[in-house]
Design a protein around this motif. Structure first.
Motif, PDB file in Angstrom:
ATOM      1  N   GLY A  60       0.806  -1.216   0.000  1.00  0.00           N
ATOM      2  CA  GLY A  60       0.000   0.000   0.000  1.00  0.00           C
ATOM      3  C   GLY A  60       0.837   1.262   0.000  1.00  0.00           C
ATOM      4  N   ALA A  61       1.929   1.261   0.742  1.00  0.00           N
ATOM      5  CA  ALA A  61       2.807   2.440   0.760  1.00  0.00           C
ATOM      6  C   ALA A  61       3.377   2.677  -0.639  1.00  0.00           C
ATOM      7  CB  ALA A  61       3.923   2.258   1.787  1.00  0.00           C
ATOM      8  N   TYR A  62       3.779   1.606  -1.323  1.00  0.00           N
ATOM      9  CA  TYR A  62       4.257   1.774  -2.694  1.00  0.00           C
ATOM     10  C   TYR A  62       3.147   2.363  -3.578  1.00  0.00           C
ATOM     11  CZ  TYR A  62       5.294   0.960  -7.526  1.00  0.00           C
ATOM     12  OH  TYR A  62       5.456   1.168  -8.869  1.00  0.00           O
ATOM     13  N   LEU A  63       1.965   1.765  -3.529  1.00  0.00           N
ATOM     14  CA  LEU A  63       0.885   2.194  -4.410  1.00  0.00           C
ATOM     15  C   LEU A  63       0.486   3.647  -4.161  1.00  0.00           C
ATOM     16  CD1 LEU A  63      -1.304  -1.035  -4.321  1.00  0.00           C
ATOM     17  CD2 LEU A  63       0.116  -0.223  -6.231  1.00  0.00           C
ATOM     18  N   ARG A  64       0.448   4.064  -2.909  1.00  0.00           N
ATOM     19  CA  ARG A  64       0.028   5.433  -2.592  1.00  0.00           C
ATOM     20  C   ARG A  64       1.112   6.463  -2.815  1.00  0.00           C
ATOM     21  NH1 ARG A  64      -2.730   6.802   2.434  1.00  0.00           N
ATOM     22  NH2 ARG A  64      -2.507   8.905   1.646  1.00  0.00           N
ATOM     23  N   TYR A  65       2.354   6.129  -2.512  1.00  0.00           N
ATOM     24  CA  TYR A  65       3.399   7.151  -2.472  1.00  0.00           C
ATOM     25  C   TYR A  65       4.441   7.044  -3.582  1.00  0.00           C
ATOM     26  CZ  TYR A  65       1.359   7.421   2.185  1.00  0.00           C
ATOM     27  OH  TYR A  65       0.488   7.512   3.221  1.00  0.00           O
ATOM     28  N   GLU A  66       4.491   5.915  -4.295  1.00  0.00           N
ATOM     29  CA  GLU A  66       5.560   5.727  -5.276  1.00  0.00           C
ATOM     30  C   GLU A  66       5.115   5.188  -6.623  1.00  0.00           C
ATOM     31  OE1 GLU A  66       8.935   3.510  -3.642  1.00  0.00           O
ATOM     32  OE2 GLU A  66       8.052   3.788  -1.656  1.00  0.00           O
ATOM     33  N   SER A  67       3.886   4.772  -6.777  1.00  0.00           N
ATOM     34  CA  SER A  67       3.496   4.084  -8.008  1.00  0.00           C
ATOM     35  C   SER A  67       3.499   5.020  -9.209  1.00  0.00           C
ATOM     36  CB  SER A  67       2.131   3.413  -7.840  1.00  0.00           C
ATOM     37  OG  SER A  67       1.101   4.367  -7.726  1.00  0.00           O
ATOM     38  N   THR A 163      -3.599  -1.635  -7.654  1.00  0.00           N
ATOM     39  CA  THR A 163      -4.289  -0.702  -6.745  1.00  0.00           C
ATOM     40  C   THR A 163      -5.728  -1.146  -6.525  1.00  0.00           C
ATOM     41  OG1 THR A 163      -2.872   1.155  -7.374  1.00  0.00           O
ATOM     42  CG2 THR A 163      -5.030   1.709  -6.456  1.00  0.00           C
ATOM     43  N   VAL A 164      -6.396  -1.558  -7.588  1.00  0.00           N
ATOM     44  CA  VAL A 164      -7.775  -2.042  -7.470  1.00  0.00           C
ATOM     45  C   VAL A 164      -7.829  -3.274  -6.567  1.00  0.00           C
ATOM     46  CG1 VAL A 164      -9.759  -2.995  -8.740  1.00  0.00           C
ATOM     47  CG2 VAL A 164      -8.447  -1.070  -9.697  1.00  0.00           C
ATOM     48  N   GLY A 165      -6.923  -4.214  -6.773  1.00  0.00           N
ATOM     49  CA  GLY A 165      -6.908  -5.422  -5.947  1.00  0.00           C
ATOM     50  C   GLY A 165      -6.565  -5.124  -4.502  1.00  0.00           C
ATOM     51  N   TYR A 166      -5.586  -4.260  -4.285  1.00  0.00           N
ATOM     52  CA  TYR A 166      -5.164  -3.921  -2.923  1.00  0.00           C
ATOM     53  C   TYR A 166      -6.297  -3.242  -2.156  1.00  0.00           C
ATOM     54  CZ  TYR A 166      -2.770  -1.503   0.872  1.00  0.00           C
ATOM     55  OH  TYR A 166      -2.403  -1.020   2.108  1.00  0.00           O
ATOM     56  N   LEU A 170      -8.518  -4.301   1.213  1.00  0.00           N
ATOM     57  CA  LEU A 170      -8.762  -3.467   2.404  1.00  0.00           C
ATOM     58  C   LEU A 170     -10.251  -3.235   2.627  1.00  0.00           C
ATOM     59  CD1 LEU A 170      -5.959  -0.747   2.213  1.00  0.00           C
ATOM     60  CD2 LEU A 170      -5.878  -3.054   3.203  1.00  0.00           C
ATOM     61  N   ALA A 171     -10.997  -2.979   1.553  1.00  0.00           N
ATOM     62  CA  ALA A 171     -12.432  -2.733   1.685  1.00  0.00           C
ATOM     63  C   ALA A 171     -13.149  -3.940   2.265  1.00  0.00           C
ATOM     64  CB  ALA A 171     -13.030  -2.355   0.328  1.00  0.00           C
ATOM     65  N   LEU A 172     -12.843  -5.120   1.748  1.00  0.00           N
ATOM     66  CA  LEU A 172     -13.504  -6.320   2.253  1.00  0.00           C
ATOM     67  C   LEU A 172     -13.091  -6.625   3.686  1.00  0.00           C
ATOM     68  CD1 LEU A 172     -13.418  -8.575  -0.929  1.00  0.00           C
ATOM     69  CD2 LEU A 172     -15.324  -7.224  -0.028  1.00  0.00           C
ATOM     70  N   THR A 173     -11.821  -6.368   4.018  1.00  0.00           N
ATOM     71  CA  THR A 173     -11.365  -6.559   5.394  1.00  0.00           C
ATOM     72  C   THR A 173     -12.150  -5.645   6.341  1.00  0.00           C
ATOM     73  OG1 THR A 173      -9.151  -7.201   4.668  1.00  0.00           O
ATOM     74  CG2 THR A 173      -9.359  -6.389   6.934  1.00  0.00           C
ATOM     75  N   MET A 174     -12.269  -4.369   5.970  1.00  0.00           N
ATOM     76  CA  MET A 174     -12.987  -3.430   6.835  1.00  0.00           C
ATOM     77  C   MET A 174     -14.483  -3.713   6.870  1.00  0.00           C
ATOM     78  SD  MET A 174     -10.973   0.188   6.381  1.00  0.00           S
ATOM     79  CE  MET A 174     -10.907   0.191   4.584  1.00  0.00           C
ATOM     80  N   ASN A 175     -15.070  -4.134   5.733  1.00  0.00           N
ATOM     81  CA  ASN A 175     -16.491  -4.481   5.745  1.00  0.00           C
ATOM     82  C   ASN A 175     -16.750  -5.664   6.672  1.00  0.00           C
ATOM     83  OD1 ASN A 175     -17.128  -2.403   4.005  1.00  0.00           O
ATOM     84  ND2 ASN A 175     -17.443  -3.707   2.222  1.00  0.00           N
ATOM     85  N   ALA A 176     -15.891  -6.671   6.627  1.00  0.00           N
ATOM     86  CA  ALA A 176     -16.062  -7.841   7.495  1.00  0.00           C
ATOM     87  C   ALA A 176     -15.816  -7.493   8.954  1.00  0.00           C
ATOM     88  CB  ALA A 176     -15.122  -8.964   7.061  1.00  0.00           C
ATOM     89  N   ALA A 177     -14.845  -6.598   9.200  1.00  0.00           N
ATOM     90  CA  ALA A 177     -14.473  -6.243  10.575  1.00  0.00           C
ATOM     91  C   ALA A 177     -15.389  -5.189  11.180  1.00  0.00           C
ATOM     92  CB  ALA A 177     -13.032  -5.729  10.596  1.00  0.00           C
ATOM     93  N   GLY A 178     -16.214  -4.555  10.366  1.00  0.00           N
ATOM     94  CA  GLY A 178     -17.075  -3.494  10.866  1.00  0.00           C
ATOM     95  C   GLY A 178     -16.284  -2.242  11.241  1.00  0.00           C
TER      96      GLY A 178
END
Length: 191
Positions: A60-67, A163-166, A170-178
């Motif tokens: 994620g750090a690569y995708l956000r800050y260096e991609s 980026t879409v996969g990453y 994260l979205a599915l992790t947060m949706n499952a975790a509430g």
């Protein structure tokens, strides 16, 4: 299923410092000493698997800050993913970043309404097409692939797909975790 039907209680909230094992403490130190500065959002539930969290946050750090894609295109892709998965934390965190990166408000509103943007630079509509096809079809149509390749080049195309996969992870992790949205963050309208 409506967005309201997807809301779940917080299931994997913050862990108390006293409850962290050595691997979790080390993972917290690595993430908080980097560009993120804090353990928030998806990293709260991911802390249950500190080795996985470490590896994911490096991607994620690569995708956000260096991609390779321009920042506005990365942030736009993240918003399209957040909209697709009705992920309020992701939307609330990245909507201001998208605007700051130069995504016009009209483009943000179109994404929020799940519509192809008609404003902004041509790459905005192209990114919406590509991300939407990946999420809905699991593939890029030939014409979209060719246009994306011509506009961005191979490295940026690959970085955008990952980026879409990453952010889907994260979205599915947060949706499952509430995972709750930050209290002062913008929320997607329930459409």
């Amino acid at each position: 299923m409506s967005p309201a039907d997807r809301e779940v209680p917080v299931r994997l909230g913050p862990l108390a410092d006293a409850d962290l094992d050595a691997d979790q403490r080390a993972a917290v130190e690595r993430i908080t000493s980097g560009p993120r500065g804090a353990l928030v959002g998806p990293f709260v539930p991911l802390l249950r698997s500190p080795a996985l969290m470490d590896r994911l946050q490096l991607v994620g750090a690569y995708l956000r800050y260096e991609s390779a894609p321009d920042d506005d295109l990365v942030e736009l892709a993240i918003l399209v993913v957040a909209r697709h998965w009705d992920q309020q934390f992701e939307w609330g965190h990245h909507q201001p970043l998208a605007l700051a990166a130069g995504v016009p408000p009209e483009v943000v509103h179109a994404v929020e309404a799940d519509r192809r943007p008609e404003h902004g630079r041509p790459e905005h509509a192209l990114v919406w097409d590509a991300v939407t096809q990946l999420l809905r079809l699991g593939v890029l149509r030939d014409d979209t692939y060719a246009a994306l390749l011509a506009a961005l080049g191979e490295q940026a195309l690959v970085d955008l797909v990952v980026t879409v996969g990453y952010y889907t992870t994260l979205a599915l992790t947060m949706n499952a975790a509430g995972t709750p949205s930050p209290p002062d963050a913008p929320r997607m309208r329930d459409l």
